[in-house]
Design an enzyme around this catalytic site. Structure first.
Site, PDB file in Angstrom:
ATOM      1  N   HIS A 162       0.836  -1.224   0.000  1.00 26.36           N
ATOM      2  CA  HIS A 162       0.000   0.000   0.000  1.00 26.36           C
ATOM      3  C   HIS A 162       0.863   1.264   0.000  1.00 26.36           C
ATOM      4  CE1 HIS A 162      -3.287  -2.750   1.212  1.00 26.36           C
ATOM      5  NE2 HIS A 162      -2.350  -3.274   1.976  1.00 26.36           N
ATOM      6  N   SER A 283      14.569  21.453 -16.799  1.00 24.06           N
ATOM      7  CA  SER A 283      13.364  22.231 -17.063  1.00 24.06           C
ATOM      8  C   SER A 283      13.789  23.583 -17.604  1.00 24.06           C
ATOM      9  CB  SER A 283      12.578  22.397 -15.762  1.00 24.06           C
ATOM     10  OG  SER A 283      11.798  23.568 -15.822  1.00 24.06           O
ATOM     11  N   LYS A 289      15.601  21.610 -11.551  1.00 18.50           N
ATOM     12  CA  LYS A 289      14.985  20.340 -11.941  1.00 18.50           C
ATOM     13  C   LYS A 289      15.934  19.391 -12.674  1.00 18.50           C
ATOM     14  CE  LYS A 289      11.124  19.208 -11.725  1.00 18.50           C
ATOM     15  NZ  LYS A 289       9.841  19.652 -12.246  1.00 18.50           N
ATOM     16  N   GLU A 296       9.921   7.945 -17.390  1.00 18.12           N
ATOM     17  CA  GLU A 296       8.574   8.496 -17.600  1.00 18.12           C
ATOM     18  C   GLU A 296       8.052   8.151 -18.994  1.00 18.12           C
ATOM     19  OE1 GLU A 296       7.703  12.617 -15.656  1.00 18.12           O
ATOM     20  OE2 GLU A 296       9.849  12.514 -16.001  1.00 18.12           O
TER      21      GLU A 296
END
Ligand code: ARG
Length: 465
Positions: A162, A283, A289, A296
């Site tokens: 979980h 970024s 970043k 991804e």
């Protein structure tokens, strides 16, 4: 692509008017099926060889066909071959080019064959080669995981259920879980190759042919295990493509889960791993970043691979036997799936060896979250307390720990004894993270010793793949 407007020589005989321009474009597949060109030549050469063996072509004619195709192959490889939309597909483009080069002999090549068995043959030959390439890339990724798992066999991290800290595990164990997922995928791929490797050639349009063809010979020449048993099935079966796309969807599901964890772990909040800069991007607005674009994108590309599987399943649903033009739609989803899977495997196989674990932060995270609570409960059971009671006792100790911000292993013996008098000094052996993982020392357990045994077994199996 030339738009030269030829009447299609291959089937123009019974037609009284030229094909409508839009219809020609709408029905043509050459823009995408030219990818099959080299396999189409391979199939044609085997067919010509077989026709020669039953005296439908002379050895001289066979030699001319071979020479013609060798020139064509060179032009294709050099990118100088001229494809014609009006010639519809790869098969008719190549046949027309052959006839242009060697004259009338080229027109004999299609004896005892149809584009229906030809395209099914090409696609199987093409996919078989791609399966072999994918198998290599998959092995490379599996090996990278095993190498890293061995290195990280004793690195402690929290295991989650979980997404809540559950029990301590070793990082190597987690990596080997990924290995197992991919190993099942590899098994599915090899299975799919077996069923792909059957020859439709000789089924002709649908019913076979009146010539005394030798299907075993063409199957052998093309490296197929055997000819397909039924000519109707041979030209209409696309199970092999569906099966490949199913393999691919399950694989991508796995790669997507792997990617998701890499993305989470690479975040500042987890800080379990560092992905190397060369696999990340920045970024344009936020200078701090470093984005994990590679995992991804792998995660994102799962969508199109699943879509391609559904496209193929829907394509085949309700199709009457045997060949239908619908089947021309089998190629783009399959091509896209193959290309996507190859890219994703390559990206991850290159990246995994460069993953750096942040061992300190992993261990610290395991220490928070009462990861050894189950170990304490098991300890109490060994001291003759029923598991349900021990669960309750430990639950209370955890609540106490939360209120004073201490892990179980950080409590003193007397603090622990408030919850049960059977607790003695030996409890600290099970409350440490190292003790906890080392105790799970059985097949499939997280103990460093078991991880090393698992990596050894994996290496042995990989040698056999
Ligand atoms: N381009 C076609 C395909 O990809 C080749 C087979 C055409 N056969 C036919 N009967 N029209 O399926």
């Amino acid at each position: 692509m030339s738009n030269k407007k030829d009447t299609n020589q291959a089937w123009g005989g019974r037609f009284n008017e030229a094909t409508d321009d839009f219809v020609a474009k709408f029905t043509a597949s050459v823009e995408f099926d030219q990818k099959l060109a080299l396999h189409d030549i391979q199939g044609s050469l085997a067919h010509a060889e077989m026709l020669t063996s039953i005296d439908l072509l002379s050895p001289e004619e066979l030699a001319a066909i071979k020479k013609g195709f060798s020139d064509i192959r060179m032009e294709i490889e050099a990118g100088t071959f001229e494809w014609h939309l009006a010639l519809e597909d790869v098969h008719m483009n190549l046949e027309a080019a052959l006839t242009e080069k060697i004259g009338g002999i080229g027109k004999k090549l299609h004896t005892g064959r149809s584009r229906n068995d030809q395209v099914a043959t090409d696609l199987r030959l093409w996919l078989r080669d791609e399966i072999d390439l994918i198998s290599k890339e998959l092995s490379r990724l599996q090996r990278a995981l095993v190498d890293l798992a061995e290195k990280e066999s004793a690195t402690i991290m929290p295991g989650f259920t979980h997404l809540q800290t559950a029990q301590p595990i070793t990082f190597g164990h987690h990596l080997m879980a990924w290995f197992e997922m991919l190993d099942r995928d590899h098994g599915r791929l090899i299975d799919c190759r077996r069923r792909t490797n059957h020859s439709p050639l000789g089924a002709a349009a649908l019913a076979g042919t009146t010539y005394p063809i030798n299907r075993k010979m063409t199957a052998t020449l093309l490296g197929f295990d055997e000819p397909m048993n039924n000519s109707l099935d041979a030209v209409s079966d696309r199970d092999f493509a569906i099966e490949f796309c199913s393999f691919a969807s399950i694989l991508m599901t796995h790669l997507s889960r792997v990617s998701e964890e890499l993305i989470l772990w690479n975040s500042a909040q987890f800080n379990f791993i560092d992905l190397p800069d060369r696999f990340c991007t920045g970024s344009s607005i936020m200078p701090q970043k470093k984005n994990p674009d590679v995992p991804e994108l792998v995660r994102g590309k799962t969508g199109r691979v699943n879509g391609n599987l559904i496209a193929l399943l829907t394509l085949m649903k309700s199709q009457p036997l045997a060949y239908n033009k619908d089947n021309q739609e089998d190629k783009e989803p399959l091509f896209d799936t193959v290309a996507t899977v190859k890219d994703c495997l390559r990206a991850l196989a290159n990246m995994v060896p460069a993953i750096k674990s942040n061992q300190k932060s992993m261990t610290e995270s395991a220490r928070r979250g009462f990861a050894t609570a189950t170990d304490l409960a098991d300890y109490l059971v060994r001291k003759n307390i029923a598991f349900r009671d021990s669960h309750e006792i430990v639950g209370k100790a955890v609540a106490y720990g939360l209120s004073i911000n201490k892990d179980l292993s950080e409590m003193s013996l007397s603090e622990l004894q408030q919850f049960s008098t059977v607790i003695e000094a030996d409890v600290f052996n099970v409350l440490t993270l190292e003790g906890s993982v080392a105790a799970r020392n059985h097949i499939g357990g997280t103990a460093p010793k078991q991880v090393r045994l698992a990596t050894k077994a994996a290496r042995k199996k990989m040698g056999a793949i």
